[in-house]
Design a protein around this motif. Structure first.
Motif, PDB file in Angstrom:
ATOM      1  N   PHE A  66     -38.645  13.190 -13.347  1.00 11.11           N
ATOM      2  CA  PHE A  66     -38.319  12.455 -13.493  1.00 11.11           C
ATOM      3  C   PHE A  66     -37.515  14.125 -14.226  1.00 11.11           C
ATOM      4  CE2 PHE A  66     -36.735  11.068 -18.201  1.00 11.11           C
ATOM      5  CZ  PHE A  66     -35.803  10.285 -17.613  1.00 11.11           C
ATOM      6  N   ALA A  67     -38.007  14.811 -15.179  1.00  8.90           N
ATOM      7  CA  ALA A  67     -38.516  16.101 -15.718  1.00  8.90           C
ATOM      8  C   ALA A  67     -37.780  16.454 -14.412  1.00  8.90           C
ATOM      9  CB  ALA A  67     -39.188  16.687 -16.518  1.00  8.90           C
TER      10      ALA A  67
ATOM     11  N   GLY B  93     -27.367  16.257 -21.649  1.00 10.90           N
ATOM     12  CA  GLY B  93     -27.922  15.496 -21.964  1.00 10.90           C
ATOM     13  C   GLY B  93     -29.411  15.532 -20.722  1.00 10.90           C
ATOM     14  N   MET B  94     -29.059  15.325 -19.721  1.00  8.05           N
ATOM     15  CA  MET B  94     -30.187  15.911 -18.780  1.00  8.05           C
ATOM     16  C   MET B  94     -31.013  16.566 -18.869  1.00  8.05           C
ATOM     17  SD  MET B  94     -28.236  14.136 -14.881  1.00  8.05           S
ATOM     18  CE  MET B  94     -27.562  12.147 -15.471  1.00  8.05           C
ATOM     19  N   GLY B  95     -30.755  17.913 -19.137  1.00  9.03           N
ATOM     20  CA  GLY B  95     -31.405  19.334 -19.930  1.00  9.03           C
ATOM     21  C   GLY B  95     -32.070  18.689 -20.848  1.00  9.03           C
ATOM     22  N   GLY B  96     -31.928  18.165 -22.120  1.00  4.90           N
ATOM     23  CA  GLY B  96     -32.402  18.039 -22.913  1.00  4.90           C
ATOM     24  C   GLY B  96     -33.021  17.010 -22.849  1.00  4.90           C
ATOM     25  N   GLY B  97     -33.162  16.020 -21.767  1.00  5.15           N
ATOM     26  CA  GLY B  97     -34.213  14.703 -21.593  1.00  5.15           C
ATOM     27  C   GLY B  97     -35.600  15.548 -21.277  1.00  5.15           C
ATOM     28  N   LEU B 126     -38.887  17.417 -29.543  1.00  7.73           N
ATOM     29  CA  LEU B 126     -37.568  16.555 -31.361  1.00  7.73           C
ATOM     30  C   LEU B 126     -35.836  16.563 -30.173  1.00  7.73           C
ATOM     31  CD1 LEU B 126     -37.146  14.430 -33.202  1.00  7.73           C
ATOM     32  CD2 LEU B 126     -37.104  16.091 -34.606  1.00  7.73           C
ATOM     33  N   ILE B 127     -35.372  17.914 -30.814  1.00 10.01           N
ATOM     34  CA  ILE B 127     -33.735  18.171 -31.217  1.00 10.01           C
ATOM     35  C   ILE B 127     -33.584  17.592 -28.572  1.00 10.01           C
ATOM     36  CG2 ILE B 127     -33.704  19.693 -32.126  1.00 10.01           C
ATOM     37  CD1 ILE B 127     -34.331  21.925 -30.740  1.00 10.01           C
ATOM     38  N   GLY B 128     -34.840  18.072 -27.896  1.00 12.60           N
ATOM     39  CA  GLY B 128     -34.305  17.299 -26.464  1.00 12.60           C
ATOM     40  C   GLY B 128     -34.069  16.462 -26.637  1.00 12.60           C
ATOM     41  N   ALA B 129     -35.131  15.592 -27.373  1.00 11.25           N
ATOM     42  CA  ALA B 129     -34.769  13.706 -27.283  1.00 11.25           C
ATOM     43  C   ALA B 129     -33.541  13.230 -27.278  1.00 11.25           C
ATOM     44  CB  ALA B 129     -35.933  12.731 -27.755  1.00 11.25           C
ATOM     45  N   VAL B 130     -33.231  14.232 -28.866  1.00 10.05           N
ATOM     46  CA  VAL B 130     -31.883  13.901 -29.578  1.00 10.05           C
ATOM     47  C   VAL B 130     -30.952  14.317 -29.315  1.00 10.05           C
ATOM     48  CG1 VAL B 130     -30.339  13.980 -31.781  1.00 10.05           C
ATOM     49  CG2 VAL B 130     -32.920  13.850 -32.140  1.00 10.05           C
ATOM     50  N   SER B 131     -31.031  14.958 -28.311  1.00  8.26           N
ATOM     51  CA  SER B 131     -29.821  15.981 -27.140  1.00  8.26           C
ATOM     52  C   SER B 131     -29.637  14.828 -26.261  1.00  8.26           C
ATOM     53  CB  SER B 131     -29.979  17.625 -26.782  1.00  8.26           C
ATOM     54  OG  SER B 131     -29.043  17.646 -26.090  1.00  8.26           O
ATOM     55  N   PHE B 132     -30.471  14.535 -25.885  1.00  6.84           N
ATOM     56  CA  PHE B 132     -30.805  14.053 -24.306  1.00  6.84           C
ATOM     57  C   PHE B 132     -29.486  12.105 -25.144  1.00  6.84           C
ATOM     58  CE2 PHE B 132     -32.755  10.480 -21.738  1.00  6.84           C
ATOM     59  CZ  PHE B 132     -32.049  10.462 -20.504  1.00  6.84           C
ATOM     60  N   THR B 133     -30.076  11.773 -25.422  1.00  6.80           N
ATOM     61  CA  THR B 133     -29.360  10.185 -26.281  1.00  6.80           C
ATOM     62  C   THR B 133     -27.559  10.558 -26.910  1.00  6.80           C
ATOM     63  OG1 THR B 133     -30.416  10.041 -28.245  1.00  6.80           O
ATOM     64  CG2 THR B 133     -31.400   8.261 -26.004  1.00  6.80           C
ATOM     65  N   GLY B 134     -27.674  11.053 -27.599  1.00  8.22           N
ATOM     66  CA  GLY B 134     -26.816  12.035 -28.046  1.00  8.22           C
ATOM     67  C   GLY B 134     -25.908  12.072 -27.437  1.00  8.22           C
ATOM     68  N   SER B 135     -25.830  12.780 -26.290  1.00  6.41           N
ATOM     69  CA  SER B 135     -24.951  13.305 -24.899  1.00  6.41           C
ATOM     70  C   SER B 135     -24.930  12.287 -24.273  1.00  6.41           C
ATOM     71  CB  SER B 135     -25.741  14.576 -24.484  1.00  6.41           C
ATOM     72  OG  SER B 135     -25.954  15.621 -25.451  1.00  6.41           O
ATOM     73  N   CYS B 136     -25.750  11.080 -23.989  1.00  9.18           N
ATOM     74  CA  CYS B 136     -25.009  10.178 -22.923  1.00  9.18           C
ATOM     75  C   CYS B 136     -23.830   9.179 -23.830  1.00  9.18           C
ATOM     76  CB  CYS B 136     -26.412   8.920 -22.853  1.00  9.18           C
ATOM     77  SG  CYS B 136     -27.835  10.053 -22.040  1.00  9.18           S
TER      78      CYS B 136
END
Lengths: 94, 275
Positions: A66-67, B93-97, B126-136
């Protein structure tokens, strides 16, 4: 592993570099630069590959897959979009 | 693991090319050349990673690269010029994910790490996950999937409480390392929800600034995970983008004549029904 203080030097210098790169950029380039820097952090795909390459369990493999896919999408998509934006800056016949 | 010199050298060169590329993108005349240079840096960094001896799952890796890369490449080629901003959002967002997922594997492995490493892994996650859903959410708004700004009652209080819970869970993960799977799961769940909740009330017109902010976030997340992985190329690329993105966000907010705090925490005054 990296020496903690050495990493701090890298952090600091990289932060200054990033600041300097943007500081005097004309406003029309803000969006392409955002897109371009979006492409650059696509290098996360390398980190994802390292994790997948050392994954032991199926769960880790799944998350790693996934990553890598997400990171690759970040890099590939970021590149295409930025390239298309910047192609508009090609020298026009003046 | 100690890496062969050609891998380290290639990563170093990749990081240099990123910086030259970004520098080139800073002026209209050299902008196009800049992205091409950065592109070579990326190819070099990825190719070198394949040459690391002892890596497993190489076939899976190649498959993931092809699938993720091809989908994004094709969608990026097809998208209309006017729809670009949301594409930047979703790729970001994908990069953050990806950064969050790297941290997740790191936690799942539960290798013994120093406190500093664990803290940075948690912060990056934390910031990666926030960036992921936030960007979505940002993508969904600009794409017109989400039409309205959804604002909870006492939105700011909810934001703060959620953020505190996420930080608290993160702190617990540092204190109790290696963390239990339930704790890891709860941490990621709260972090992902936080990204959603923070971004939902923000209106479409402000989205470019927010996307830029998440872009900076992802950069920082990548930089922190780079430290966890002991990979200077990730640190340099991530932190350069984090700093550049932060400054860029401020410049964009200034150009809109609204301070960033105003965009994030103050609702636009009700503009009546319709668009």
């Amino acid at each position: 592993m990296m020496d903690g203080l050495l990493a701090l030097y890298i952090f600091t210098l990289a932060a200054f570099t990033g600041y300097e790169i943007i500081a005097k950029v004309p406003v029309i380039l803000h969006t392409p630069l955002m897109s371009g820097s979006n492409f650059v952090h696509g290098v996360v795909v390398v980190g994802a590959m390292l994790m997948l390459g050392t994954a032991d369990t199926v769960v880790q493999q799944a998350i790693g897959f996934f990553a890598v896919a997400l990171g690759a999408a970040n890099a590939a998509g970021g590149y295409v979009v930025t390239e298309r934006m910047l192609a508009m800056f090609k020298k026009k016949e003046a | 693991m100690t890496l062969p010199i050609y891998v380290q050298g290639a990563w170093y060169l990749g990081a240099l090319l990123f910086i030259f590329g970004l520098k080139g993108m800073g002026s209209p005349a050299s902008a196009r050349k800049g992205i091409v240079i950065a592109g070579y840096g990326m190819l070099l960094a990825i190719a070198a990673t394949f040459l690391i001896p002892g890596l497993q799952n190489l076939a899976l890796m190649a498959l993931a690269l092809v699938v993720g890369g091809a989908v994004a490449w094709i969608s990026g080629k097809k998208v209309k010029m006017t729809d670009m901003p949301q594409m930047v959002a979703i790729y970001n967002g994908m990069g953050g994910g990806a950064a969050a997922a790297i941290a997740a594997i790191e936690f799942a492995k539960g290798d013994a790490h120093s406190v500093v490493t664990t803290i940075l892994a948690v912060v990056g996650a934390l910031i990666g996950a926030v960036s992921f859903t936030g960007s979505c959410v940002a993508w969904a708004k600009l794409q017109g999937v989400l039409k309205k700004a959804h604002r909870l009652p006492a939105q700011n209080a909810v934001n703060v409480v959620l953020a505190l819970v996420a930080i608290g869970l993160g702190a617990a993960m540092v204190a109790m390392a290696p963390a239990q799977p339930q704790l890891i799961f709860a941490f990621f769940a709260v972090a992902l929800v936080l990204g959603l909740i923070v971004t939902l009330p923000i209106g479409g017109a402000d989205m470019p600034v927010v996307i830029s902010l998440f872009n900076a976030f992802t950069g920082l997340a990548v930089g922190f995970e780079g430290y966890v992985l002991g990979n200077p190329a990730l640190i340099i690329a991530g932190i350069v983008v984090g700093a550049a993105g932060t400054l860029l966000t401020q410049l964009m907010a200034k150009a809109m004549n609204r301070p960033l705090t105003n965009i994030l925490f103050t609702p636009m005054v009700a503009s009546g029904p319709g668009e």
